[in-house]
Design a protein around this motif. Structure first.
Motif, mmCIF file in Angstrom:
data_model
loop_
_atom_site.group_PDB
_atom_site.id
_atom_site.type_symbol
_atom_site.label_atom_id
_atom_site.label_comp_id
_atom_site.label_asym_id
_atom_site.label_seq_id
_atom_site.Cartn_x
_atom_site.Cartn_y
_atom_site.Cartn_z
ATOM 1 N N ALA A 1 0.844 -1.193 0.000
ATOM 2 C CA ALA A 1 0.000 0.000 0.000
ATOM 3 C C ALA A 1 0.880 1.244 0.000
ATOM 4 C CB ALA A 1 -0.899 0.000 1.237
ATOM 5 N N PRO A 2 0.368 2.356 -0.468
ATOM 6 C CA PRO A 2 1.145 3.601 -0.419
ATOM 7 C C PRO A 2 1.506 3.952 1.024
ATOM 8 C CG PRO A 2 -0.867 3.887 -1.699
ATOM 9 C CD PRO A 2 -0.935 2.542 -1.075
ATOM 10 N N GLU A 3 2.663 4.575 1.193
ATOM 11 C CA GLU A 3 3.107 4.956 2.533
ATOM 12 C C GLU A 3 2.803 6.414 2.789
ATOM 13 O OE1 GLU A 3 7.041 3.946 3.601
ATOM 14 O OE2 GLU A 3 6.900 1.926 2.806
ATOM 15 N N TRP A 4 2.247 6.685 3.939
ATOM 16 C CA TRP A 4 2.002 8.035 4.421
ATOM 17 C C TRP A 4 2.028 7.958 5.931
ATOM 18 C CZ3 TRP A 4 -3.002 9.336 6.590
ATOM 19 C CH2 TRP A 4 -3.901 8.293 6.574
ATOM 20 N N TRP A 5 1.892 9.099 6.635
ATOM 21 C CA TRP A 5 2.066 9.100 8.082
ATOM 22 C C TRP A 5 1.071 8.182 8.772
ATOM 23 C CZ3 TRP A 5 -1.666 10.267 11.540
ATOM 24 C CH2 TRP A 5 -2.784 10.962 11.066
ATOM 25 N N GLY A 6 -0.118 8.009 8.230
ATOM 26 C CA GLY A 6 -1.131 7.173 8.864
ATOM 27 C C GLY A 6 -0.824 5.689 8.812
ATOM 28 N N THR A 7 -0.014 5.269 7.829
ATOM 29 C CA THR A 7 0.338 3.854 7.760
ATOM 30 C C THR A 7 1.648 3.555 8.462
ATOM 31 O OG1 THR A 7 1.440 4.150 5.629
ATOM 32 C CG2 THR A 7 -0.881 3.504 5.576
ATOM 33 N N ARG A 8 2.385 4.569 8.857
ATOM 34 C CA ARG A 8 3.675 4.374 9.525
ATOM 35 C C ARG A 8 3.640 4.789 10.997
ATOM 36 N NH1 ARG A 8 5.954 0.914 6.764
ATOM 37 N NH2 ARG A 8 7.904 1.451 7.722
ATOM 38 N N ILE A 9 2.479 5.110 11.520
ATOM 39 C CA ILE A 9 2.375 5.636 12.877
ATOM 40 C C ILE A 9 2.794 4.617 13.935
ATOM 41 C CG2 ILE A 9 -0.036 5.038 13.255
ATOM 42 C CD1 ILE A 9 -0.343 7.829 14.530
ATOM 43 N N PHE A 10 2.659 3.346 13.631
ATOM 44 C CA PHE A 10 3.017 2.326 14.616
ATOM 45 C C PHE A 10 4.512 2.341 14.933
ATOM 46 C CE2 PHE A 10 3.792 0.319 10.601
ATOM 47 C CZ PHE A 10 4.924 -0.456 10.823
ATOM 48 N N GLU A 11 5.321 2.923 14.063
ATOM 49 C CA GLU A 11 6.762 2.971 14.315
ATOM 50 C C GLU A 11 7.117 3.903 15.479
ATOM 51 O OE1 GLU A 11 8.417 4.022 10.560
ATOM 52 O OE2 GLU A 11 8.256 1.980 9.790
#
Length: 148
Positions: free
Chosen positions: A122-132
């Motif tokens: 899926a495309p990466e943006w802040w909402g998909t990387r927040i778990f980091e």
């Protein structure tokens, strides 16, 4: 491990003590609105501690798109159907809940085999990387954005 280490100055859970104050003060405006506008019956369903817990950083982070779908499905099935189709709701509410949970699991499996296993992401943006930036990824008691 003592209370000073967990809740004292510079500790990871120091803000938790302030949440007691917020938890005491935040329901007061909703109580006041309920007294001022008694015909607004929906105000009795606002549960501030539940809202604060669901949106806090303590729970695993959710993408912003989850909350509207939870609210819409929750209102439809637990308010509208329960009020207007009570017999159907009594008979099928728990079965429907289990079906929704099963649908999520089956969808996750299908998405994995159809897309991610073949190298499509899926495309990466802040909402998909927040778990980091949460406790989920670092297996620690301190959020990663505070470690330096």
């Amino acid at each position: 491990v003592g209370t000073k280490r967990l809740y004292g100055n510079g500790s990871p859970y120091q803000i938790t003590l302030w949440m007691f104050v917020v938890g005491i003060l935040l329901p007061i405006p909703f109580w006041g609105l309920k007294k001022i506008f008694p015909k607004w019956t929906w105000l009795k369903y606002i549960h501030v501690p539940l809202i604060l817990t669901a949106t806090s950083g303590i729970l695993p982070p959710d993408v912003a798109g989850n909350y509207p779908s939870w609210v819409l499905l929750g209102l439809f099935f637990n308010f509208i159907l329960k009020r207007y189709k009570k017999n159907w709701w009594d008979k099928f509410a728990y079965v429907f809940s289990a079906a929704m949970d099963t649908g999520v699991v089956i969808s996750a499996i299908l998405i994995y085999f159809a897309f991610q296993r073949r190298g499509a992401y899926a495309p990466e943006w802040w909402g998909t990387r927040i778990f980091e930036d949460s406790l989920d990824i670092c297996n620690s008691t301190t959020p990663t954005n505070k470690i330096n």
